[in-house]
Design a protein around this motif. Structure first.
Motif, short mmCIF file in Angstrom:
data_model
loop_
_atom_site.label_atom_id
_atom_site.label_comp_id
_atom_site.label_asym_id
_atom_site.label_seq_id
_atom_site.Cartn_x
_atom_site.Cartn_y
_atom_site.Cartn_z
N PHE A 68 23.57 29.76 30.87
CA PHE A 68 22.92 28.60 30.27
C PHE A 68 22.44 27.61 31.33
CE2 PHE A 68 25.27 30.12 26.54
CZ PHE A 68 24.24 30.13 25.62
N VAL A 69 23.24 27.43 32.38
CA VAL A 69 22.83 26.54 33.48
C VAL A 69 21.58 27.09 34.16
CG1 VAL A 69 23.51 25.68 35.77
CG2 VAL A 69 25.14 25.60 33.87
N TYR A 70 21.52 28.40 34.38
CA TYR A 70 20.35 29.00 35.01
C TYR A 70 19.10 28.81 34.16
CZ TYR A 70 17.22 32.44 37.05
OH TYR A 70 16.13 33.05 37.62
N VAL A 71 19.23 29.01 32.86
CA VAL A 71 18.08 28.80 31.96
C VAL A 71 17.61 27.36 32.03
CG1 VAL A 71 17.39 28.73 29.52
CG2 VAL A 71 18.66 30.70 30.41
N TRP A 72 18.55 26.43 32.00
CA TRP A 72 18.20 25.01 32.08
C TRP A 72 17.50 24.68 33.41
CZ3 TRP A 72 20.38 20.98 35.12
CH2 TRP A 72 19.97 19.70 34.77
N LEU A 73 18.06 25.19 34.52
CA LEU A 73 17.46 24.94 35.84
C LEU A 73 16.06 25.55 35.94
CD1 LEU A 73 20.51 25.58 38.17
CD2 LEU A 73 19.36 23.40 37.81
N MET A 74 15.90 26.76 35.42
CA MET A 74 14.59 27.42 35.52
C MET A 74 13.56 26.74 34.63
SD MET A 74 14.75 29.49 37.90
CE MET A 74 13.12 30.15 37.70
N ASN A 75 13.96 26.22 33.48
CA ASN A 75 13.03 25.46 32.65
C ASN A 75 12.55 24.21 33.39
OD1 ASN A 75 12.91 27.19 30.47
ND2 ASN A 75 14.64 26.22 29.43
N ARG A 76 13.47 23.54 34.04
CA ARG A 76 13.07 22.36 34.85
C ARG A 76 12.14 22.76 35.99
NH1 ARG A 76 18.02 19.01 36.93
NH2 ARG A 76 16.59 19.13 38.66
N LEU A 77 12.46 23.86 36.66
CA LEU A 77 11.63 24.33 37.78
C LEU A 77 10.25 24.73 37.28
CD1 LEU A 77 11.79 24.93 40.85
CD2 LEU A 77 12.35 27.28 40.23
N ASP A 78 10.19 25.41 36.15
CA ASP A 78 8.89 25.80 35.58
C ASP A 78 8.03 24.58 35.27
OD1 ASP A 78 9.64 28.42 35.76
OD2 ASP A 78 10.00 28.69 33.61
N LYS A 79 8.64 23.56 34.72
CA LYS A 79 7.88 22.33 34.42
C LYS A 79 7.41 21.65 35.69
CE LYS A 79 9.85 21.47 29.92
NZ LYS A 79 10.73 20.67 29.10
N ARG A 80 8.28 21.66 36.70
CA ARG A 80 7.91 21.03 37.98
C ARG A 80 6.69 21.70 38.60
NH1 ARG A 80 12.20 21.30 42.53
NH2 ARG A 80 10.69 22.23 43.90
N PHE A 81 6.59 23.02 38.46
CA PHE A 81 5.49 23.77 39.06
C PHE A 81 4.37 24.06 38.07
CE2 PHE A 81 8.67 24.42 42.29
CZ PHE A 81 7.93 24.43 43.45
N GLY A 82 4.52 23.57 36.84
CA GLY A 82 3.46 23.73 35.86
C GLY A 82 3.27 25.14 35.34
N VAL A 83 4.35 25.91 35.27
CA VAL A 83 4.24 27.29 34.79
C VAL A 83 5.11 27.51 33.54
CG1 VAL A 83 3.60 28.30 36.99
CG2 VAL A 83 6.02 28.05 36.41
N TYR A 84 5.44 26.43 32.84
CA TYR A 84 6.31 26.54 31.67
C TYR A 84 5.53 27.01 30.46
CZ TYR A 84 4.30 22.03 30.43
OH TYR A 84 3.44 21.02 30.14
N GLU A 85 6.26 27.55 29.49
CA GLU A 85 5.67 28.01 28.23
C GLU A 85 6.20 27.14 27.11
OE1 GLU A 85 6.51 32.12 27.65
OE2 GLU A 85 5.81 32.67 29.65
N ASP A 86 5.33 26.80 26.17
CA ASP A 86 5.77 26.00 25.02
C ASP A 86 6.38 26.86 23.96
OD1 ASP A 86 5.03 23.53 26.03
OD2 ASP A 86 2.96 23.81 25.37
#
Length: 86
Positions: A68-86
């Protein structure tokens, strides 16, 4: 050029997260559950010896929490780099 730099930065951050989280899991499962089991068995947790608890239950609980921590960290990282999915 900038896109390549962003890709490398993203991958470096991802590897840093994975390394830290796997180190925590190694510490809990191997070091606490195997190497330090005897000293930890002098401490009681819910009626069980702490070393036994780490070997039987603790490493699994920590692993699930780390997912769960990894998922949370990767979601933050994705948003930081603009590669997140809605």
């Amino acid at each position: 050029m900038k896109e390549e730099k962003n890709r490398k930065e993203y991958w470096r951050a991802n590897l840093r997260y994975v390394s830290i989280l796997l180190s925590i899991w190694f510490l809990v499962s191997f070091v606490f559950g195997i190497l330090l089991v005897e000293p930890l068995n002098t401490i009681q947790l819910g009626g069980f010896e702490l070393g036994f608890w780490f070997a039987q239950q603790g490493s699994m609980y920590v692993f699930v929490v780390l997912i769960f921590v990894y998922v949370w960290l990767m979601n933050r990282l994705d948003k930081r780099f603009g590669v997140y999915e809605d």
